[in-house]
Design an enzyme around this catalytic site. Sequence first.
Site, PDB file in Angstrom:
ATOM      1  CB  SER A 124     -13.629 -32.181 -26.067  1.00 10.91           C
ATOM      2  OG  SER A 124     -12.849 -31.238 -26.762  1.00 10.91           O
ATOM      3  CE1 TYR A 149      -9.883 -34.537 -27.329  1.00  7.28           C
ATOM      4  CE2 TYR A 149      -9.665 -36.338 -25.756  1.00  7.28           C
ATOM      5  CZ  TYR A 149     -10.105 -35.057 -26.074  1.00  7.28           C
ATOM      6  OH  TYR A 149     -10.785 -34.308 -25.135  1.00  7.28           O
ATOM      7  CE  LYS A 153     -13.055 -36.782 -24.163  1.00  4.83           C
ATOM      8  NZ  LYS A 153     -13.363 -37.344 -22.831  1.00  4.83           N
ATOM      9  CG  PHE A 178     -15.646 -24.242 -25.660  1.00  2.00           C
ATOM     10  CD1 PHE A 178     -16.803 -24.855 -25.190  1.00  2.00           C
ATOM     11  CD2 PHE A 178     -15.576 -23.885 -26.991  1.00  2.00           C
ATOM     12  CE1 PHE A 178     -17.894 -25.085 -26.042  1.00  2.00           C
ATOM     13  CE2 PHE A 178     -16.667 -24.105 -27.847  1.00  2.00           C
ATOM     14  CZ  PHE A 178     -17.803 -24.711 -27.373  1.00  2.00           C
ATOM     15  CG  ASN A 198       0.720 -32.069 -26.627  1.00  2.00           C
ATOM     16  OD1 ASN A 198       1.604 -32.143 -27.462  1.00  2.00           O
ATOM     17  ND2 ASN A 198       0.382 -33.081 -25.844  1.00  2.00           N
ATOM     18  NE  ARG A 231      -8.327 -23.863 -30.617  1.00  2.00           N
ATOM     19  CZ  ARG A 231      -8.069 -23.598 -31.901  1.00  2.00           C
ATOM     20  NH1 ARG A 231      -8.560 -22.483 -32.439  1.00  2.00           N
ATOM     21  NH2 ARG A 231      -7.338 -24.415 -32.636  1.00  2.00           N
ATOM     22  CG  ASP A 298      -3.716 -25.924 -34.185  1.00  2.00           C
ATOM     23  OD1 ASP A 298      -4.190 -26.658 -33.286  1.00  2.00           O
ATOM     24  OD2 ASP A 298      -2.628 -25.355 -34.075  1.00  2.00           O
TER      25      ASP A 298
END
Length: 340
Positions: A124, A149, A153, A178, A198, A231, A298
């Site tokens: 990710s 999380y 990765k 992405f 989420n 994003r 974020d």
Amino acid sequence: MKILVTGGAGFIGSHTVVALQQNGFETVIVDNLSNAQDTVIQALEKIVKKKLTFHQGDCNDAAFLSEVFKQHTIEGVIHFAAYKAVGESVKSPLKYYQNNLNSLMTLLQQMEASQTRNLVFSSSCTVYGQPDQLPVTEDSPIKLATSPYGNTKQVCEEIISDCIAAHMPIKALVLRYFNPIGAHASALIGELPIGVPNNLIPYVTQTAAGIRKELSIFGDDYETPDGTCIRDYIHVMDLAQAHVKALQFLQARSVASFYDTVNIGTGEGKSVMEVVKAFIKTTQVALHYTIAERRAGDIEQIYANADKAKRLLGWEAKHSLEEALGDAWRWQQQLEKKKS
Ligand code: WQD
């Protein structure tokens, strides 16, 4: 050529099974259904018009995996099976480290024992944190993870590269996704969040469907043109096709071992507000939203430099944001129809 797809009943895994089948690969799906429903398997069989091989079980279970590798000659593995909710990982870090790391290590041991050579690993863009420069390339520095999380990765990437550096005979491509969105055009499969979503797009479609009262846009005071976060939203079928290309690339490499990482994104950044406006324009559906506080954790903006995927794999995203939003909405409408 049989491909083992772990987590193959999940959002990205299921769409990748369709792409693999459509490109002549035979698939063996493994999923413990902890975050997916077995109705996905029937839906997949409708799309590909054939019976699919599905083994319900957990990649942490060595005996189960060993049995799967005994029953099938597996030439390649795509490893999706992992927990992936950022917020949940903060509340339950041990659950995430145990599952995400141990399942990969168990899988690698089985691959070595059965001499399976090709591995595509689901990673990710979270590994980059907030990049210093945009668009982000595969050589951009890996930042300290902002969640357990994200850390799983990063550690999984290191586990794979360390095993290959120690001459484990595996050829691996790590795909850094992405933001996957959308659904298969048939609206037979799509994103199935459990509980309150989420992620942005399922929250948007559930709001448009009247399941949620309104969408909260988490902050409009960022240093971006319209103040909302940016994003790189990629259609899940484009992401699925990237896995086919990655496998074909590994198949063609006649080397003992190989390791590389590839960004899988559109290369275009879109703000939350741009996505909301694109959804309303594409679907002509009213969408109630309010500006809320920023969401902890974020990052402000990230989008891919996708040149390497094009150069190495001959892959690039083909679907537009509007197509992905339209497909996501049709999928939500199908879900509503099934309830009535
Ligand atoms: C996107 C933007 C939110 C919901 C995460 C993981 C990543 C990957 C994808 C697994 C952000 C805003 C969201 C809402 C909002 N998952 N938003 N209101 O956080 O970029 O990435 O999911 O691999 O690893 O980190 O995706 O969809 O949650 O958020 O305003 O109700 O939408 O603030 O700016 P994110 P997201």
